[in-house]
Design an enzyme around this catalytic site. Structure first.
Site, PDB file in Angstrom:
ATOM      1  CG  ASP A 107      59.536  10.634 -34.352  1.00  0.00           C
ATOM      2  OD1 ASP A 107      59.717   9.481 -34.325  1.00  0.00           O
ATOM      3  OD2 ASP A 107      58.426  11.283 -34.158  1.00  0.00           O
TER       4      ASP A 107
ATOM      5  CE  LYS B  47      53.098  20.175 -33.128  1.00  0.00           C
ATOM      6  NZ  LYS B  47      54.305  19.588 -33.563  1.00  0.00           N
TER       7      LYS B  47
END
Length: 526
Positions: free
Chosen positions: A128, A22
């Site tokens: 989330d 990432k």
């Protein structure tokens, strides 16, 4: 805010390990909030070590490129599996949905119960949880990921709006929508929304716009959501209802309590395939992993190799000397110099000097694939790209055949005519000496040439709701069956309804014709 790449972590003696890398876009590195969020995610990820959570390996920056190396999961996010079910118009078997849900709960239970070394609870809340943040591997492993906005006591950076509304609205709890203080019971509400979607393929609160969806969450009228679950899997109605209670005190106290209830309900749930078997059955419906995307505005980072290990060996002279009190300061200065030299090498795209290269600062990560869409880890390709790739392959093959034919023709034209061999004079025949001839053997009876078998035909079978299929008494898997190969002739097809209570089955006779597709759909809901 970031791109995720499939990358290779390299080491000595040819060591390689696939990772998901990432990488924050350079244009956002000046945004202090984003960097702080990444730091919090990396610090928290370093604490989470569980088979049901995506592992975080490393966090660092190279010449201003902030990155986080994570476990690479060869598979798909849960929302891709749900989309495949909707597109191909079949349910996800209840047994599969419950298996995914239980595995996700186990990862969440571990995260919720995590403590400091002194036993102080971290009080972690994911905030989330949604199908897009649950990875499912091809072998059937389930892993929670993306703790980017998770709230925990160990967060290095905390702001006054720590309880502000963050997350994906469709799966938020009422208190999260209202930006109130959250605890793990908020995550359990989100888990109830996910279980509802796994069973019904629909989100619980629906509307024509975001405002109406949020209003539905705040009202938390579960009449219609629970009715949908009742139609598909009645034993799960009380579980979904308790998970999605409007008030946190009316929900389950923790994830372990939910798992306990599911164990009690195990015998009441309809039978069905395991997650791994189901993934095998629908593999033809799922996106295939291909290289897509690009590296962004900065281009791909360059691989930096340690000259000492480039040949897979390290000389005795290069072995690090034991540390002592008097060498600590020197080594720190040397390490700082190594880091500067390495970063300069990255900018110049040339190997660094042989003396003292800091492999830790660069970790020898070589990007081997382009960025994936968004920030997901799974590599996916849409159907249009698949068709384009197939057409390109067909065109390439045709071009190769034409090229080979042309070369053969040219070669034939350029080959000179062979010179006839000289004819030798026939020798004068000598009178033959008579001798006994062997008896003429009887001719063997001729064996008839084998008759070529007729090309097979194909069965396309489906049912509403889903069912297991047996062909001529042998299991053929779970619907839908797409181009199931059968020999021409009559075949007995049995459909055993998975979720039907009481159990139901239908047996039909179909005639398969050579080279043709035969479709059969049965309905148990009529």
């Amino acid at each position: 805010m970031a791109r995720v790449y499939k990358a290779v972590l390299g080491g000595q003696m040819g060591f390689k390990k696939n990772v998901a890398l990432k990488r924050i876009s350079r244009s956002l590195t000046k945004n202090e909030k984003i960097i702080r969020a990444l730091i919090n995610e990396a610090r928290l990820g370093g604490r989470l070590h569980n088979k049901y959570i995506v592992e975080t390996y490393e966090f660092d920056d190279v010449d201003g490129h902030w990155y986080m190396a994570m476990e690479y999961v060869d598979g798909w996010p849960m929302d891709v599996l749900l989309a495949a079910c909707r597109e191909n118009r079949h349910w996800m078997p209840a047994s599969v949905g419950v298996e995914i849900f239980q595995a996700t709960l186990r990862g969440l239970a571990y995260a919720h119960d995590l403590t400091e070394e002194d036993g102080t609870p971290l009080q972690l809340v994911h905030r989330d949880l949604k199908p897009g943040n649950v990875m499912i591997s091809r072998s059937g492993d389930v892993k929670v990921m993306d703790f980017g906005i998770a709230k925990a006591e160990t967060n290095l950076y905390k702001t006054t709006d720590a309880d502000s509304t963050k997350g994906t609205p469709v799966y938020m709890s009422p208190e999260q929508v209202r930006a109130e203080s959250l605890d793990k019971r908020s995550d359990l509400f989100s888990m109830g929304s996910m279980l509802h979607e796994l069973i019904t393929l629909q989100v619980p609160f629906q509307g024509s716009n975001l405002g109406s969806i949020v209003a539905g969450i705040l009202q938390t009228d579960l009449t219609e959501p629970l009715a949908r679950v009742e139609r598909r899997c009645p034993p799960l109605v009380p579980v979904v209802g308790k998970l999605m209670a409007k008030k946190p005190e009316d929900r389950y106290p923790d994830a372990q309590a939910v798992l306990a209830d599911l164990r009690e309900l195990r015998d009441q749930l309809p039978p069905g395939p395991t997650l791994a078997d189901w993934l095998t059955d629908i593999d033809h419906e799922l996106p295939k992993g291909v290289v897509t995307g690009d590296f962004g505005d900065d281009g791909p980072p360059q691989e930096v190799l340690d000259p000492r290990t480039a040949t897979g060996e390290m000389s005795a002279a290069a072995e690090p000397a034991p540390e002592g009190p008097s060498t600590q300061g020197k080594k720190r200065k040397k390490k700082d110099g190594d880091l500067a030299a390495t970063r300069a090498a990255v900018r110049k795209k040339v190997p660094p000097k042989k003396k003292g290269v800091s492999t830790r600062a660069v970790v020898s990560i070589a990007l081997v694939a382009a960025a994936l869409v968004g920030a997901g880890v799974a590599v996916v390709m849409n159907r249009e790209s698949t068709r384009a790739a197939e057409e390109l392959a067909a065109q390439t093959e045709a071009a190769l055949i034409e090229s080979a034919a042309a070369e053969a023709a040219i070669a034939a034209d350029a080959t000179p005519e062979p010179t006839p061999a000289p004819v030798a004079e026939a020798p004068t025949p000598r009178p033959a000496t008579p001798r006994a001839e062997p008896a003429t053997p009887r001719p063997e009876p001729s064996t008839p040439a084998p008759v070529a078998a007729a090309p097979p035909g194909f069965l396309l079978a489906n049912s509403v709701p889903w069912s297991k299929v047996s062909v001529d008494g042998r299991s053929a898997g779970t619907v839908p069956l797409k181009r199931h190969e059968l020999q021409p002739g009559d075949h007995s097809i049995r459909f055993d309804c998975g979720p039907c209570d009481p159990p139901q089955s239908q047996t039909v006779l179909v005639t398969i014709r050579s080279g043709q597709e035969t479709k059969k759909v049965v309905r148990f809901d009529q």
